[in-house]
Design an enzyme around this catalytic site. Structure first.
Site, PDB file in Angstrom:
ATOM      1  N   GLY A  62       0.868  -1.178   0.000  1.00 20.28           N
ATOM      2  CA  GLY A  62       0.000   0.000   0.000  1.00 20.28           C
ATOM      3  C   GLY A  62       0.900   1.222   0.000  1.00 20.28           C
ATOM      4  O   GLY A  62       1.867   1.300   0.759  1.00 20.28           O
ATOM      5  N   GLY A 120       0.607   4.261   1.059  1.00 18.15           N
ATOM      6  CA  GLY A 120       0.739   4.973   2.326  1.00 18.15           C
ATOM      7  C   GLY A 120       1.643   4.237   3.299  1.00 18.15           C
ATOM      8  O   GLY A 120       2.554   4.814   3.894  1.00 18.15           O
ATOM      9  N   LYS A 154      15.945   4.847 -13.678  1.00 24.06           N
ATOM     10  CA  LYS A 154      17.404   4.786 -13.805  1.00 24.06           C
ATOM     11  C   LYS A 154      17.993   6.073 -14.384  1.00 24.06           C
ATOM     12  O   LYS A 154      19.207   6.280 -14.340  1.00 24.06           O
ATOM     13  CB  LYS A 154      17.802   3.592 -14.669  1.00 24.06           C
ATOM     14  CG  LYS A 154      17.269   3.637 -16.087  1.00 24.06           C
ATOM     15  CD  LYS A 154      17.596   2.345 -16.827  1.00 24.06           C
ATOM     16  CE  LYS A 154      17.032   2.348 -18.243  1.00 24.06           C
ATOM     17  NZ  LYS A 154      17.306   1.073 -18.950  1.00 24.06           N
ATOM     18  N   GLY A 188       9.009   4.049  -6.014  1.00 24.21           N
ATOM     19  CA  GLY A 188       8.536   5.427  -5.911  1.00 24.21           C
ATOM     20  C   GLY A 188       8.130   5.779  -4.499  1.00 24.21           C
ATOM     21  O   GLY A 188       8.367   6.900  -4.025  1.00 24.21           O
ATOM     22  N   ASP A 189       7.522   4.816  -3.793  1.00 26.49           N
ATOM     23  CA  ASP A 189       7.132   5.050  -2.400  1.00 26.49           C
ATOM     24  C   ASP A 189       8.357   5.220  -1.512  1.00 26.49           C
ATOM     25  O   ASP A 189       8.351   6.037  -0.582  1.00 26.49           O
ATOM     26  CB  ASP A 189       6.287   3.886  -1.883  1.00 26.49           C
ATOM     27  CG  ASP A 189       4.987   3.734  -2.661  1.00 26.49           C
ATOM     28  OD1 ASP A 189       4.489   4.745  -3.176  1.00 26.49           O
ATOM     29  OD2 ASP A 189       4.482   2.609  -2.752  1.00 26.49           O
ATOM     30  N   GLY A 227       9.557  -7.287  -2.869  1.00 25.37           N
ATOM     31  CA  GLY A 227       8.554  -6.725  -1.981  1.00 25.37           C
ATOM     32  C   GLY A 227       8.599  -5.220  -1.946  1.00 25.37           C
ATOM     33  O   GLY A 227       9.554  -4.590  -2.404  1.00 25.37           O
TER      34      GLY A 227
END
Length: 304
Positions: free
Chosen positions: A39, A41, A222, A250-251, A286
């Site tokens: 998720g 968040g 990259k 990105g998170d 993951g």
């Protein structure tokens, strides 16, 4: 040092690995199925917490087995879970296929769709804190969260993913917008690709800016990062690594950037740090579990 408050989604990621992605209507043999906390968040909160920021996650979990497992995992990361509420809806779930280091994702929001204005109304935001959100919870909730943050003097940071259009009112509440070139193109109404030159990407970012002091950071994988900070242009060179799973990269970048800004680090240095953190995360399987520690990021930066 300020704190990081993340209002966002909490999912269990069900990951299937295969040699290649199936075509439409095709079945392919997979290698394994894995379960990872995820998720957007939760991922961003885990990244910020592992990198040393005092982090609070605001969201909702179902009263199911996934909800219990996710609460245990998030608590073990040192995240303040006092603003997470339980609901009768099922816990958010993402079905992910990983093949050739790329992924496809289907997200079922579940309890994340119920994160409301009341959930963000009571958190103890203060001046110097960083308020973070993304597009996996309702947009009116994000607007209320950011409005409150700006009134208090906290910095607002939005990752508009999964990409969708937003109102000009919400855009004006954002201090720092972090997105990739595809998301930038959608929000600006312009077709962009990963082959576009930096000058074109920055020109589109400039057209999207809602305020003169707004910062737009464009992550390019990259190829590194481009940022338009007010009128200043910043470029961070990409890092060459062997990626095994890009889920959550990105998170990781967003959480790392928030942690650095909460610690008072200037934007250019914070972007370089976040870029290095994301390069570590893609070398692991993951989303949540792939987030690096501050020591690991420091080792990468010191090695160059």
């Amino acid at each position: 040092m300020g704190r990081v408050f993340v209002a966002g989604s909490i999912n269990m990621d069900v990951v299937a690995t295969a040699d290649r992605h199936p075509r439409v209507g095709e079945t392919v043999a997979g290698k394994q199925v894995l379960y990872f906390p995820g998720g957007k968040g939760a991922n961003q909160a885990v990244a910020a917490s592992r990198l040393g920021a005092r982090t609070t996650l605001i969201g909702r979990l179902g009263k199911d087995s996934f909800g219990g497992e996710l609460r245990t995992f998030l608590g073990a990361q040192g995240i303040d879970l006092g603003a997470i509420r339980e609901t009768e809806a099922h816990t958010g779930t993402a079905i992910i296929t990983v093949a050739e280091a790329d992924n496809t994702i289907v997200v079922i929001p579940g309890s994340n769709a119920l994160v409301g204005v009341d959930d963000v109304a009571a958190v103890p935001l203060a001046k110097g804190d960083v308020a973070v959100s993304q597009f996996e919870i309702p947009l009116p909730t994000i607007a209320a969260f950011f409005r409150r943050a700006r009134d208090i003097g906290a910095t607002t940071l939005l990752n508009p993913a999964p990409a969708q259009t937003m109102s000009s009112e919400l855009l004006a509440l954002i201090d720092i917008l972090v997105l990739n070139e595809t998301e930038l193109g959608l929000l600006a109404g312009v077709e962009l690709s990963d082959s576009d030159e930096a000058a074109r990407i920055l020109d589109v970012a400039r057209k999207l800016q809602a305020r003169e002091d707004q910062t737009i950071c464009v992550t390019l994988g990259k190829r590194g990062v481009l940022a338009l900070a007010g009128r200043e242009e910043i470029s961070v060179q990409g890092r060459v690594v062997k990626a095994v799973d890009t889920t959550g990269a990105g998170d990781c970048f967003v959480g790392a950037l928030a942690a650095q800004l909460a610690d008072g680090v200037d934007l250019r240095a914070a972007l370089a740090f976040a870029n290095a953190a994301a390069s570590i995360s893609v070398q692991r399987m993951g989303a949540g579990p792939s987030m690096p520690t501050a020591a690991e990021v420091a080792a990468v930066l010191n090695a160059n």
